[in-house]
Structures are given as structure tokens and as C-alpha cells.
Scaffold this motif. Structure first.
Motif, PDB file in Angstrom:
ATOM      1  N   VAL A 240      -1.800  16.809  -9.650  1.00  0.00           N
ATOM      2  CA  VAL A 240      -1.016  17.928  -9.125  1.00  0.00           C
ATOM      3  C   VAL A 240      -0.955  17.867  -7.598  1.00  0.00           C
ATOM      4  CG1 VAL A 240      -0.952  20.445  -8.850  1.00  0.00           C
ATOM      5  CG2 VAL A 240      -1.384  19.445 -11.089  1.00  0.00           C
ATOM      6  N   ALA A 241      -2.099  17.625  -6.966  1.00  0.00           N
ATOM      7  CA  ALA A 241      -2.143  17.599  -5.503  1.00  0.00           C
ATOM      8  C   ALA A 241      -1.384  16.417  -4.929  1.00  0.00           C
ATOM      9  CB  ALA A 241      -3.595  17.554  -5.029  1.00  0.00           C
ATOM     10  N   GLY A 242      -1.493  15.262  -5.552  1.00  0.00           N
ATOM     11  CA  GLY A 242      -0.908  14.062  -4.990  1.00  0.00           C
ATOM     12  C   GLY A 242       0.476  13.722  -5.481  1.00  0.00           C
ATOM     13  N   VAL A 243       0.770  13.998  -6.738  1.00  0.00           N
ATOM     14  CA  VAL A 243       2.048  13.576  -7.309  1.00  0.00           C
ATOM     15  C   VAL A 243       3.037  14.737  -7.393  1.00  0.00           C
ATOM     16  CG1 VAL A 243       3.175  12.575  -9.327  1.00  0.00           C
ATOM     17  CG2 VAL A 243       0.954  11.718  -8.601  1.00  0.00           C
ATOM     18  N   VAL A 244       2.619  15.832  -7.950  1.00  0.00           N
ATOM     19  CA  VAL A 244       3.536  16.962  -8.122  1.00  0.00           C
ATOM     20  C   VAL A 244       3.950  17.517  -6.760  1.00  0.00           C
ATOM     21  CG1 VAL A 244       3.797  19.270  -9.100  1.00  0.00           C
ATOM     22  CG2 VAL A 244       2.654  17.486 -10.410  1.00  0.00           C
ATOM     23  N   SER A 245       3.048  17.517  -5.797  1.00  0.00           N
ATOM     24  CA  SER A 245       3.403  18.011  -4.463  1.00  0.00           C
ATOM     25  C   SER A 245       4.473  17.142  -3.810  1.00  0.00           C
ATOM     26  CB  SER A 245       2.168  18.086  -3.570  1.00  0.00           C
ATOM     27  OG  SER A 245       1.660  16.798  -3.313  1.00  0.00           O
ATOM     28  N   TYR A 246       4.605  15.907  -4.252  1.00  0.00           N
ATOM     29  CA  TYR A 246       5.640  15.012  -3.753  1.00  0.00           C
ATOM     30  C   TYR A 246       7.028  15.610  -4.007  1.00  0.00           C
ATOM     31  CZ  TYR A 246       8.344  10.715  -3.114  1.00  0.00           C
ATOM     32  OH  TYR A 246       9.242   9.780  -2.694  1.00  0.00           O
ATOM     33  N   TYR A 247       7.142  16.383  -5.061  1.00  0.00           N
ATOM     34  CA  TYR A 247       8.432  16.969  -5.440  1.00  0.00           C
ATOM     35  C   TYR A 247       8.594  18.405  -4.940  1.00  0.00           C
ATOM     36  CZ  TYR A 247       8.668  12.854  -8.298  1.00  0.00           C
ATOM     37  OH  TYR A 247       8.682  11.548  -8.701  1.00  0.00           O
ATOM     38  N   ALA A 248       7.666  18.885  -4.136  1.00  0.00           N
ATOM     39  CA  ALA A 248       7.759  20.251  -3.626  1.00  0.00           C
ATOM     40  C   ALA A 248       8.934  20.385  -2.669  1.00  0.00           C
ATOM     41  CB  ALA A 248       6.460  20.625  -2.914  1.00  0.00           C
TER      42      ALA A 248
ATOM     43  N   LEU B 243       5.161  11.777   1.062  1.00  0.00           N
ATOM     44  CA  LEU B 243       3.914  11.024   0.923  1.00  0.00           C
ATOM     45  C   LEU B 243       2.807  11.671   1.746  1.00  0.00           C
ATOM     46  CD1 LEU B 243       2.336   8.570  -0.084  1.00  0.00           C
ATOM     47  CD2 LEU B 243       3.206   7.311   1.899  1.00  0.00           C
ATOM     48  N   SER B 244       3.151  12.115   2.931  1.00  0.00           N
ATOM     49  CA  SER B 244       2.197  12.783   3.805  1.00  0.00           C
ATOM     50  C   SER B 244       1.650  14.055   3.151  1.00  0.00           C
ATOM     51  CB  SER B 244       2.884  13.121   5.125  1.00  0.00           C
ATOM     52  OG  SER B 244       2.024  13.801   5.983  1.00  0.00           O
ATOM     53  N   GLY B 245       2.523  14.827   2.520  1.00  0.00           N
ATOM     54  CA  GLY B 245       2.085  16.041   1.825  1.00  0.00           C
ATOM     55  C   GLY B 245       1.196  15.743   0.635  1.00  0.00           C
TER      56      GLY B 245
ATOM     57  N   PRO C 262      -5.428  16.503  12.194  1.00  0.00           N
ATOM     58  CA  PRO C 262      -4.888  15.446  11.327  1.00  0.00           C
ATOM     59  C   PRO C 262      -4.173  15.951  10.073  1.00  0.00           C
ATOM     60  CG  PRO C 262      -7.131  14.919  11.991  1.00  0.00           C
ATOM     61  CD  PRO C 262      -6.857  16.313  12.453  1.00  0.00           C
ATOM     62  N   LEU C 263      -4.477  17.147   9.610  1.00  0.00           N
ATOM     63  CA  LEU C 263      -3.862  17.661   8.390  1.00  0.00           C
ATOM     64  C   LEU C 263      -3.004  18.909   8.638  1.00  0.00           C
ATOM     65  CD1 LEU C 263      -6.843  17.231   5.892  1.00  0.00           C
ATOM     66  CD2 LEU C 263      -4.826  15.788   6.124  1.00  0.00           C
ATOM     67  N   ALA C 264      -2.499  19.062   9.841  1.00  0.00           N
ATOM     68  CA  ALA C 264      -1.689  20.239  10.161  1.00  0.00           C
ATOM     69  C   ALA C 264      -0.349  20.189   9.438  1.00  0.00           C
ATOM     70  CB  ALA C 264      -1.466  20.310  11.665  1.00  0.00           C
ATOM     71  N   ASP C 265       0.209  21.354   9.165  1.00  0.00           N
ATOM     72  CA  ASP C 265       1.525  21.501   8.528  1.00  0.00           C
ATOM     73  C   ASP C 265       1.618  20.829   7.164  1.00  0.00           C
ATOM     74  OD1 ASP C 265       2.997  23.243  10.011  1.00  0.00           O
ATOM     75  OD2 ASP C 265       3.842  21.709  11.332  1.00  0.00           O
ATOM     76  N   TYR C 266       0.567  20.885   6.387  1.00  0.00           N
ATOM     77  CA  TYR C 266       0.549  20.358   5.018  1.00  0.00           C
ATOM     78  C   TYR C 266       0.882  18.874   4.964  1.00  0.00           C
ATOM     79  CZ  TYR C 266       0.925  25.358   4.114  1.00  0.00           C
ATOM     80  OH  TYR C 266       0.727  26.703   4.116  1.00  0.00           O
ATOM     81  N   GLY C 267       0.451  18.130   5.942  1.00  0.00           N
ATOM     82  CA  GLY C 267       0.733  16.703   5.980  1.00  0.00           C
ATOM     83  C   GLY C 267      -0.372  15.943   6.684  1.00  0.00           C
ATOM     84  N   VAL C 268      -0.279  14.619   6.642  1.00  0.00           N
ATOM     85  CA  VAL C 268      -1.247  13.748   7.291  1.00  0.00           C
ATOM     86  C   VAL C 268      -0.592  13.162   8.542  1.00  0.00           C
ATOM     87  CG1 VAL C 268      -2.640  11.658   7.040  1.00  0.00           C
ATOM     88  CG2 VAL C 268      -2.363  13.201   5.104  1.00  0.00           C
TER      89      VAL C 268
END
Length: 106
Positions: A21-29, A72-74, A58-64
Motif C-alpha cells: 500500500v505504501a509503495g505501490v498503491v501510493s504510486y497511483y495517488a 516513485l518519490s512518493g 529528505p522526506l518533505a512534501d511526501y517525497g524523497v
């Protein structure tokens, strides 16, 4: 099947589902602004917003930071967030168990 194996399997399955959910589903957010940003824009005070003190982290704004692909960053930020949360929760659990004198088997 023993109770420990069943519990371990359940926990691993839960961890894998969380990572998916965190890594794949968030890709489609949606990349659209969240509800608060939208409401601020509609109400006319979005221009008064200021960056937080951790806006450069490093993790600001829901990204890397440093990852150019926004989706991908999200996803990476979600996976890192899950890992950090589990490490903190696990460390706290171990510390509290040791402090109270109970063992992991209890």
C-alpha cells in the motif's frame, strides 16, 4: 501449525500488505493538492502559506529528496515511513518489555 507460526505468518502478511500500500498503491495517488490546500486556494488565503521548519528535510512534501519521478518519490517515502514507524514501535516495545520485566514469551 503452532500458534507462534500462525502469528508470525499473520504479521509478515500484514507487513507485506502495508509495504504494498505504501509503495505501490501510493504510486497511483492523485497529484492534485490535498483538501486543505484546495480550501485555502478557494478561500483566497493560499498565498499566505509559509514553508515549515522541516521543508528542506529528505522526506518533505511526501517525497524523497533527489528522486525526480514524483510518483516513485512518493512511494519510496511511504516505504521509508513504514520502516521508520516499525523500527520506532519495535524499539519502544522492546524497551518497555525489558523495563517491566516481562519476556517476549509471556
Amino acid at each position: 501449525m503452532s500458534r507462534t507460526v500462525g502469528r508470525r505468518t499473520f504479521m509478515i502478511a500484514g507487513l507485506l500488505l502495508t509495504l504494498v500500500v505504501a509503495g505501490v498503491v501510493s504510486y497511483y495517488a492523485s497529484s492534485s493538492p490535498d483538501g486543505l490546500e484546495w480550501a485555502a486556494g478557494e478561500s483566497g488565503f493560499a498565498g499566505t502559506a509559509r514553508d515549515s521548519a522541516v521543508a528542506g528535510s529528505p522526506l518533505a512534501d511526501y517525497g524523497v529528496a533527489g528522486v525526480d519521478d514524483g510518483r516513485l518519490s512518493g512511494g519510496l517515502a511511504g516505504v521509508i515511513g513504514v520502516a521508520v514507524t516499525l523500527l520506532l514501535a519495535g524499539g519502544l516495545t522492546l524497551a518497555l518489555r525489558r523495563r517491566s520485566g516481562t519476556s517476549a514469551r509471556d
